[in-house]
Design a protein around this motif. Structure first.
Motif, PDB file in Angstrom:
ATOM      1  N   GLU A   1      -1.179  10.774   8.276  1.00 50.66           N
ATOM      2  CA  GLU A   1      -2.533  10.900   7.700  1.00 50.66           C
ATOM      3  C   GLU A   1      -3.459  11.598   8.699  1.00 50.66           C
ATOM      4  O   GLU A   1      -4.261  12.451   8.319  1.00 50.66           O
TER       5      GLU A   1
ATOM      6  N   ALA B   1       1.149  10.600  -7.496  1.00 52.48           N
ATOM      7  CA  ALA B   1       0.130   9.969  -6.646  1.00 52.48           C
ATOM      8  C   ALA B   1       0.712   8.911  -5.722  1.00 52.48           C
ATOM      9  O   ALA B   1       0.127   8.574  -4.691  1.00 52.48           O
ATOM     10  N   SER B   2       1.869   8.374  -6.079  1.00 52.65           N
ATOM     11  CA  SER B   2       2.502   7.362  -5.218  1.00 52.65           C
ATOM     12  C   SER B   2       4.009   7.435  -5.389  1.00 52.65           C
ATOM     13  O   SER B   2       4.508   8.118  -6.281  1.00 52.65           O
ATOM     14  N   GLY B   3       4.719   6.712  -4.519  1.00 56.51           N
ATOM     15  CA  GLY B   3       6.179   6.710  -4.579  1.00 56.51           C
ATOM     16  C   GLY B   3       6.774   7.869  -3.799  1.00 56.51           C
ATOM     17  O   GLY B   3       6.053   8.796  -3.409  1.00 56.51           O
TER      18      GLY B   3
ATOM     19  N   ARG C   1      -1.263  14.408  -0.363  1.00 54.28           N
ATOM     20  CA  ARG C   1      -0.741  13.221   0.331  1.00 54.28           C
ATOM     21  C   ARG C   1      -0.224  13.615   1.721  1.00 54.28           C
ATOM     22  O   ARG C   1       0.221  14.747   1.907  1.00 54.28           O
TER      23      ARG C   1
ATOM     24  N   GLY D   1       8.301   5.023   0.309  1.00 60.87           N
ATOM     25  CA  GLY D   1       7.419   5.623  -0.686  1.00 60.87           C
ATOM     26  C   GLY D   1       6.576   6.763  -0.150  1.00 60.87           C
ATOM     27  O   GLY D   1       5.520   7.089  -0.692  1.00 60.87           O
ATOM     28  N   GLY D   2       7.062   7.406   0.942  1.00 58.78           N
ATOM     29  CA  GLY D   2       6.308   8.496   1.546  1.00 58.78           C
ATOM     30  C   GLY D   2       6.743   9.860   1.053  1.00 58.78           C
ATOM     31  O   GLY D   2       7.627   9.993   0.191  1.00 58.78           O
TER      32      GLY D   2
END
Length: 215
Positions: free
Chosen positions: A11, A37-39, A62, A109-110
């Motif tokens: 990040e 958006a996720s996972g 992300r 989940g990255g």
């Protein structure tokens, strides 16, 4: 036990990338909404220039952990790249540590970033290495094709190795797709078939991205 790349570091890397990429060039980002958006997600990025990785890190919605050749980890870049959650890989061997770290990123989940061509080249996805299919089939993560266009059109006047400052670089995110056939098989034949499927999808995305951007 292998330590996983830092999600917080990635990040931080994304924020540095935002500042640098938008400060030095004019990125035009298309299709970022397609990125789940996720996972777990794998970015498959074409590679024609050194700034392709940092550019994607800076414009992606992300934080991204890229698989980067160990030769790039020189001097102060070594602790810096590791600190921002990037994965060092030895391309001359089966690098177990890098494989474990990459699969760990996806299990958490990255987002894993891969240059499937292996080395910098024409950036046209013409020759794919098997690593991308392996990670996609093994993890079940969808692949999002990413085309970076304009980074290698002409060298800058100030720094020959970089695109001209304030020039436009297009980054086009494609539709996520599954590489496997749904069976979960990881045989050599299954990976070969997955590589063929991936190649078709990436080539089609690149063609579409060129048409979309006029490049």
């Amino acid at each position: 036990m292998t330590e996983l790349p830092s999600a917080r570091g990635a990040e931080v890397g994304r924020r540095i990338g935002v500042g640098l990429m938008y400060g030095l060039w004019k990125p035009r980002v298309l299709g970022a909404w397609r990125v789940p958006a996720s996972g777990p997600v794998i970015f498959a990025v074409n590679h024609s220039h050194n700034i392709d990785g940092p550019m994607v890190m800076g414009v992606a919605p992300r934080p991204t952990h890229f698989l980067i050749k160990k030769e790039a980890f020189i001097g102060p870049l070594d602790p810096f790249l590791l600190g921002i959650g990037q994965v060092k890989v030895d391309r001359d061997t089966t690098d177990r540590t890098a494989i474990t770290q990459a699969l760990g990123v996806l299990a958490d989940g990255g987002v894993l970033g891969i240059f499937p061509e292996g080395t910098r080249g024409e950036g046209d996805f013409a020759s794919l290495r098997a690593g991308l299919a392996y990670f996609a089939v093994r993890s079940g993560a969808p692949i999002v094709p990413v085309a970076v266009l304009g980074s290698s059109e002409k060298p800058g006047r100030l720094i020959k190795g970089l695109p001209p400052l304030r020039s436009r670089v297009d980054v086009v995110f494609g539709e996520p797709f599954e590489a496997g056939d749904g069976s979960g098989r990881r045989t050599r034949k299954a990976l070969d078939e997955a590589t063929g499927r991936i190649q078709k999808q990436l080539a089609a995305h690149l063609e579409n991205a060129r048409r979309l951007t006029g490049r």
